[in-house]
Design an enzyme around this catalytic site. Structure first.
Site, PDB file in Angstrom:
ATOM      1  N   THR A 133      49.528  39.510  46.610  1.00 21.06           N
ATOM      2  CA  THR A 133      50.270  39.329  47.851  1.00 21.06           C
ATOM      3  C   THR A 133      49.374  39.638  49.045  1.00 21.06           C
ATOM      4  O   THR A 133      49.365  38.910  50.046  1.00 21.06           O
ATOM      5  CB  THR A 133      51.512  40.246  47.836  1.00 21.06           C
ATOM      6  OG1 THR A 133      52.185  40.055  46.601  1.00 21.06           O
ATOM      7  CG2 THR A 133      52.453  39.931  48.971  1.00 21.06           C
TER       8      THR A 133
ATOM      9  N   ALA B 156      41.828  40.879  31.763  1.00 21.41           N
ATOM     10  CA  ALA B 156      41.080  41.850  32.569  1.00 21.41           C
ATOM     11  C   ALA B 156      40.628  43.057  31.760  1.00 21.41           C
ATOM     12  O   ALA B 156      39.928  43.911  32.267  1.00 21.41           O
ATOM     13  CB  ALA B 156      41.913  42.297  33.761  1.00 21.41           C
TER      14      ALA B 156
ATOM     15  N   LYS C  50      60.239  38.973  33.933  1.00 19.69           N
ATOM     16  CA  LYS C  50      60.143  38.360  35.252  1.00 19.69           C
ATOM     17  C   LYS C  50      58.917  38.856  36.000  1.00 19.69           C
ATOM     18  O   LYS C  50      58.494  39.971  35.841  1.00 19.69           O
ATOM     19  CB  LYS C  50      61.374  38.724  36.079  1.00 19.69           C
ATOM     20  CG  LYS C  50      62.614  37.930  35.719  1.00 19.69           C
ATOM     21  CD  LYS C  50      63.836  38.557  36.363  1.00 19.69           C
ATOM     22  CE  LYS C  50      65.105  38.014  35.752  1.00 19.69           C
ATOM     23  NZ  LYS C  50      65.822  37.128  36.679  1.00 19.69           N
TER      24      LYS C  50
ATOM     25  N   PHE D 189      43.386  44.118  37.962  1.00 17.65           N
ATOM     26  CA  PHE D 189      43.554  45.556  37.733  1.00 17.65           C
ATOM     27  C   PHE D 189      43.076  46.386  38.927  1.00 17.65           C
ATOM     28  O   PHE D 189      42.813  45.848  39.999  1.00 17.65           O
ATOM     29  CB  PHE D 189      42.809  45.983  36.465  1.00 17.65           C
ATOM     30  CG  PHE D 189      43.479  45.547  35.177  1.00 17.65           C
ATOM     31  CD1 PHE D 189      44.707  44.915  35.177  1.00 17.65           C
ATOM     32  CD2 PHE D 189      42.874  45.794  33.947  1.00 17.65           C
ATOM     33  CE1 PHE D 189      45.332  44.530  33.985  1.00 17.65           C
ATOM     34  CE2 PHE D 189      43.483  45.404  32.750  1.00 17.65           C
ATOM     35  CZ  PHE D 189      44.710  44.778  32.772  1.00 17.65           C
TER      36      PHE D 189
ATOM     37  N   PHE E 133      56.153  49.508  52.443  1.00 20.88           N
ATOM     38  CA  PHE E 133      57.544  49.246  52.067  1.00 20.88           C
ATOM     39  C   PHE E 133      58.428  49.752  53.195  1.00 20.88           C
ATOM     40  O   PHE E 133      58.018  50.627  53.971  1.00 20.88           O
ATOM     41  CB  PHE E 133      57.877  49.970  50.762  1.00 20.88           C
ATOM     42  CG  PHE E 133      57.136  49.430  49.577  1.00 20.88           C
ATOM     43  CD1 PHE E 133      55.786  49.699  49.408  1.00 20.88           C
ATOM     44  CD2 PHE E 133      57.768  48.627  48.636  1.00 20.88           C
ATOM     45  CE1 PHE E 133      55.087  49.185  48.318  1.00 20.88           C
ATOM     46  CE2 PHE E 133      57.080  48.115  47.553  1.00 20.88           C
ATOM     47  CZ  PHE E 133      55.736  48.396  47.396  1.00 20.88           C
TER      48      PHE E 133
ATOM     49  N   TRP F 215      54.406  40.918  52.982  1.00 21.68           N
ATOM     50  CA  TRP F 215      55.474  40.492  52.092  1.00 21.68           C
ATOM     51  C   TRP F 215      56.681  40.034  52.921  1.00 21.68           C
ATOM     52  O   TRP F 215      57.256  38.978  52.667  1.00 21.68           O
ATOM     53  CB  TRP F 215      55.872  41.635  51.149  1.00 21.68           C
ATOM     54  CG  TRP F 215      56.979  41.269  50.213  1.00 21.68           C
ATOM     55  CD1 TRP F 215      56.871  40.528  49.069  1.00 21.68           C
ATOM     56  CD2 TRP F 215      58.364  41.581  50.354  1.00 21.68           C
ATOM     57  NE1 TRP F 215      58.094  40.366  48.491  1.00 21.68           N
ATOM     58  CE2 TRP F 215      59.036  41.001  49.253  1.00 21.68           C
ATOM     59  CE3 TRP F 215      59.107  42.298  51.301  1.00 21.68           C
ATOM     60  CZ2 TRP F 215      60.420  41.121  49.068  1.00 21.68           C
ATOM     61  CZ3 TRP F 215      60.488  42.424  51.117  1.00 21.68           C
ATOM     62  CH2 TRP F 215      61.130  41.837  50.011  1.00 21.68           C
TER      63      TRP F 215
ATOM     64  N   LYS G 181      48.409  43.311  45.009  1.00 20.07           N
ATOM     65  CA  LYS G 181      47.042  42.864  45.279  1.00 20.07           C
ATOM     66  C   LYS G 181      47.010  41.370  45.619  1.00 20.07           C
ATOM     67  O   LYS G 181      46.391  40.966  46.608  1.00 20.07           O
ATOM     68  CB  LYS G 181      46.197  43.120  44.025  1.00 20.07           C
ATOM     69  CG  LYS G 181      44.807  43.562  44.315  1.00 20.07           C
ATOM     70  CD  LYS G 181      44.194  44.235  43.107  1.00 20.07           C
ATOM     71  CE  LYS G 181      44.291  43.427  41.881  1.00 20.07           C
ATOM     72  NZ  LYS G 181      44.941  43.826  40.733  1.00 20.07           N
TER      73      LYS G 181
ATOM     74  N   ARG H 269      43.290  33.834  40.447  1.00 22.45           N
ATOM     75  CA  ARG H 269      43.382  33.431  39.048  1.00 22.45           C
ATOM     76  C   ARG H 269      44.618  32.588  38.778  1.00 22.45           C
ATOM     77  O   ARG H 269      45.640  32.745  39.429  1.00 22.45           O
ATOM     78  CB  ARG H 269      43.436  34.681  38.154  1.00 22.45           C
ATOM     79  CG  ARG H 269      42.112  35.396  38.057  1.00 22.45           C
ATOM     80  CD  ARG H 269      42.243  36.654  37.235  1.00 22.45           C
ATOM     81  NE  ARG H 269      43.035  37.658  37.924  1.00 22.45           N
ATOM     82  CZ  ARG H 269      43.535  38.733  37.342  1.00 22.45           C
ATOM     83  NH1 ARG H 269      43.347  38.933  36.043  1.00 22.45           N
ATOM     84  NH2 ARG H 269      44.218  39.612  38.033  1.00 22.45           N
TER      85      ARG H 269
END
Lengths: 661, 661
Positions: B113, B367, B146, B398, B486, B515, B111, B135
């Site tokens: 990204t 959230a 990570k 979320f 992807f 991405w 989201k 945020r």
């Protein structure tokens, strides 16, 4: 090696004919900020908020900093990059002045105010390049009992709200990194005890990658070096090596790493953690200290470079293993993350005084369980910036028995710098107290003994001043006494102090009125300091570093005037253990009350015939000192029934802070 | 009154003939930062550290900010003063876009990204003025598992180290102010119980001045107003008034104010405080939450001005008295100090994307127990800055069931803004999971079902997407589906999603590759969003604010697809109590899992025939919402056996952060 480096530098310099004298930064002429002195003297916050601020970029430029050496945080404060040290590596240092004080009343005798006032005198009235280097105060007490740390009256570092609150976040960075380590300790104990199978523990620490291979983390490699393990991959470890490498086997009873918060929160002095159902009964009694008591703060104050800081963080000892191995932040794998969290904090914070001279506000470790000095890096940068004709005025926490001693034997030892003059702040009030005057209590009106002339009382208290002068002279450094005067002090009282000080070997003793008059009120002090710093000095430490631990402690006790030292069994055992562990070549940081030369705060003046009781002794291996506990030191203050935060609010029209002091 | 103000503004505007069209800020033309796309796509931190950064002053200038509206923190980040809102008060808003997502896998569906990528497309490839508003993430988890929050690949906000660590200290300010209040609560209980004599308590709260007079503190005057006490001085108080004014008589069992820390410290989930000998047995069981769970964070996100923030802080309820009176931060006298500590945090933080478009990073409340949105102020400023032809892209935490619902019914309700388009992020991966694919677990390789074409699985999961589209359309706002693609996704799979989305009423459904490709990869999405924002909208809330509490909860449950709501007795009692206390005109903030429309995270896709169980309901009076607890929400994460801080260190040569992601 240091000598080899020097030779190299000399050779390099010789190659460049024009480079003999390092090029001076083409700084614009310093323009003092004019003070408008109002009578009666308004409150600190009113003076500070009425002040005219130079843009911090101009303060920096006047101080000889290049724009790319500055990291501005708005227009009133900035951080200074350590690259300046490289640029000015061959510049000569300025004169280095340490401001300290006689044994104070609980009200304090105006050490910071004098530090700032003296700087204002030198910079704005005597035409000297000058830098003030002072500590950043803890934010917590700001909301407890009134009293700022930015100086006072017409001798302040501004903006005082920034100074006393977040500043640029250094203390917040310490809170975060200290608590990350605390969480890492407890989490490590949890996971090690939760997983009794060494194979499965290895699996968790070095999980298989997609191709089936395993790799060590950086912290494993560091620990392997320490343990002498040479395995190339996790799969090459022997059973014994696996256990040694992955099981720190922390002995919970030995953990000496509390959590910290920069708030006066007395209920956190002693707590039990781990009571949630998911922690499966792994409760533990621990506590919180106020953030400035963190070893990370002491390291920030003592470090001399990023590399040195990383290395010191790595060797911080938080506990021993059940077999007695000292366990470090590097064993825990957290020192790298701490360094990352502290990478901005290492840069000194630039601010300004009310008269527009530059000030560094950087690091503020406790003055009892730690060494109570502002940062070495700020002093080093400032000394290069002011150059050989300039002055760096710094302050050491508490009275000279504690603060100056630690300045000399800890800070100077690690920085390689030595002071050219000690300024000893005295007040008629404090000397009368030492002479037997009634108790001085914060928030209560002063007794008449203090506000009326009383030469007898004053005379009786002079031995406190004299012992401090003698102690300072013992370091081979000229001493100037600054009498921080009050409107009720009489001429005869000031003269009495002056004569006694001179007789005791002080270079001078000068009446100062910087609180009411700013730098104008310390002009005479400034002149005396200039003179004193040009006297020959013959600096020597109080004790050699390689002396046995007890010898060093006893040297300091003698310096206090004590007959000797008594060790409780715990202290004896620790000294034995530290000696075996090789923690011998470290300076000593006495955690003693600042309200007396002795361990008893009620023993005023210059007591004799007392002994120093050592309850316990602890090691701050990252900072690089041992700290004997002389009595119990409170590391978490509380809030009073009527705390000062009651008065603090924001004026929603002007955006100004109200009621901070 | 708002209407009266409007009229006044219209009248004022009419007086000045040239002022009809507000003067546009003379900003320099925006210059995008060129991306050099490397293959294979490097790690996030490698991309971020290789990026060229514009000076933040230039980013600000291009965005139309005046120099005096900027508070720079170094050259890469700055705070923006709220005065800009006054200057642009009459400027028209840009288009407002909320990026949300279908019900995600535990890996997240990209989201942020997409939010960043869409901004880069609009600003750097489609010639539009644009602002990203997202945020600030919690720092604690950065050292646990990570995963950054600055976007990823070639769609990031930079510098990512700053973004993920201290930034400008807003979260630290929240930690400090939240814990000041916690300390104030415990200290108040201590002092009230320690001093049973009302006269002596008055003496402590209002001590006599030198002239014998007593004065009230500001917080006493506020409390007197609340209690209807009219005494002019403390001496005028009746015995009864003294007790009421000075004794908050806090019921310890009702305290709903934990302490906070921005570290994953599981051992602090439940603790006992006050075990020190000085606390005289006043122990209490309490706990820590992670800082972003603080009500102060939710307020930072929802406030619309300094005045509003001060007022919200003042009304935060931390407990009730033993007689049932709700006790607030103003009763405690701490709301002013909290405001002072938060006065800089209220200014949005300006950063930039990899392609040089401006981004606000401001506030990051939880959230679930909070509303999970970035700040209203950042959105308001950004909408004015981009102007009527520009775009503000914000993200709600979320999936759309939680995040978008709260964006609409809480954030938009308090801001007065309404979105012009909803972007719903979907992935082939998540839809296959909803279609019945095998479990997706972080850190473990994806099953073949996800990496090979499988149209049946995908088809079976489409109902999740369709219900979210339907829900978004229910607000009367155009919906565009962004398929975050992807390399393993096939053309047929993307087409299947697209057709289904269009059939369900989405304006468009577009394949995105931001991405790997940055803004170039979201150009088609950008064009679809531009088109959609120009469609007519007919915004309506899900429920009216003045409906009974249960009606509002049930409206949201229906929105989830539930058959109804079950209340546990505790929740029933609270609803009763809140209704009596007048906490009725507040929006509802559901604390529910984001992994399912239902309360059961394992119930994937678009379930029906389920009920929403409400365990408890709490009031966040300062924030201005009630939050029903649907199951138990964890507010303090832990550290794993092998935490990601193992990899984090500073490269001492380059000064760069290593191993952050």
């Amino acid at each position: 090696m240091a000598s080899a480096q020097k030779k190299l530098a000399v050779r390099k310099a010789a190659r460049r004919p024009a480079a003999k004298k390092p090029a001076k930064p083409a700084a614009p002429a310093f323009q003092p900020t004019k003070l408008k002195l109002v009578r009666p003297v308004p409150s600190d916050i009113d003076i500070a908020q009425a002040a005219k601020l130079k843009p911090i970029a101009l303060v920096a430029e006047e101080a000889g900093l290049k724009p790319n050496e500055l990291v501005s945080y708005g227009t009133d404060k900035a951080k200074v990059r350590l690259t300046v040290l490289k640029r000015l590596a061959r510049a000569k240092n300025g004169k280095y002045v340490d401001v300290t004080a006689i044994t104070p009343t609980p009200l304090g005798e105006g050490k910071t105010t004098t530090t700032v006032g003296l700087s204002q005198a030198l910079g704005a009235h005597l035409g000297k390049k000058v830098f003030t280097c002072i500590r950043q105060p803890s934010m917590g007490p700001t909301f407890g009992i009134k009293g700022g740390a930015a100086g006072g009256g017409y001798s302040q570092v501004i903006p005082m709200e920034e100074f006393n609150l977040h500043l640029t976040g250094d203390i917040h960075a310490i809170t975060a990194s200290h608590n990350l380590m605390a969480a890492a300790i407890d989490a490590r104990m949890f996971h090690e005890t939760d997983q009794p199978d060494d194979e499965k523990l290895l699996n968790a620490f070095c999980p298989k990658a997609k191709d089936g291979s395993r790799r060590f983390a950086e912290c494993h490699i560091r620990r392997m070096k320490k343990l002498g393990i040479t395995a190339a991959t996790p799969d090459d470890l022997t059973t014994d090596e696996k256990r040694k490498l992955f099981r720190l086997d922390i002995d919970p009873a030995t953990i000496q790493w509390n959590r910290v918060v920069d708030i006066n929160d007395r209920m956190l002095r002693q707590i039990t953690v781990g009571q949630g159902p998911e922690e499966k009964g792994r409760t533990r009694t621990t506590g919180y200290d106020i953030t400035v008591a963190s070893e990370i703060m002491a390291i920030l104050a003592l470090t001399t470079s990023l590399e040195d800081m990383r290395e010191r963080f790595g060797r911080m000892v938080f506990a021993t293993s059940k077999s007695g191995e000292p366990l470090t932040a590097d064993d825990l794998g957290v020192a790298g993350a701490i360094t990352v969290l502290m990478k901005d904090a290492i840069m000194p914070n630039l601010m300004q005084t009310l008269e527009g001279t530059p000030a560094f506000v950087h690091a503020g470790p406790f003055a009892n369980i730690a060494h109570g000095q502002s940062s070495i890096l700020a002093d080093q940068i400032a000394l290069k910036l002011v150059g050989p004709d300039g002055y760096v005025i710094t302050e050491s926490g508490f009275g000279a028995d504690i603060g100056m001693e630690k300045f000399m034997d800890i800070k100077c030892r690690y920085s390689g710098l030595t002071p050219d003059c000690v300024v000893l702040v005295a007040t008629v009030r404090a000397l009368k107290m030492h002479g037997g005057g009634p108790k001085v209590t914060p928030g209560k009106p002063l007794d008449k003994a203090y506000t009326d002339e009383n030469l007898d009382l004053l005379q009786a208290g002079l031995p406190n001043l004299l012992r401090h002068i003698q102690n300072a002279r013992g370091y081979g450094v000229p001493v100037v006494v600054a009498v921080n005067s009050f409107s009720t002090d009489t001429e005869a009282e000031i003269n009495l102090i002056r004569e006694a000080a001179l007789a005791a070997g002080a270079e001078d003793a000068v009446k100062c009125s910087h609180w009411a008059d700013g730098g104008k009120g310390t002009k005479a002090l400034g002149e005396a300091v200039i003179k004193a710093t040009h006297k020959p000095k013959d600096f020597k430490f109080l004790y050699p570093l390689d002396a046995p631990i007890k010898d060093k402690i006893e040297a300091i006790a003698k310096f206090y005037g004590a007959d000797g030292v008594d060790y409780e069994p715990e202290a004896e055992a620790k000294i034995e253990r530290f000696t075996q562990a090789g923690y011998t070549n470290l300076p000593i940081c006495m955690a003693k009350t600042h309200l007396s030369f002795s361990a008893d705060p009620n023993l005023k003046n210059a007591p004799t015939g007392f002994r120093i009781p050592i309850r316990d002794i602890r090691a701050s291996i990252g900072s690089g000192f041992l700290y004997p506990l002389v009595g119990s030191m409170r590391t978490m203050p509380g809030l009073s029934t009527r705390p000062s935060f009651f008065d603090v609010d924001l004026d929603l029209v002007s955006g100004k802070v109200k009621g901070l002091f």
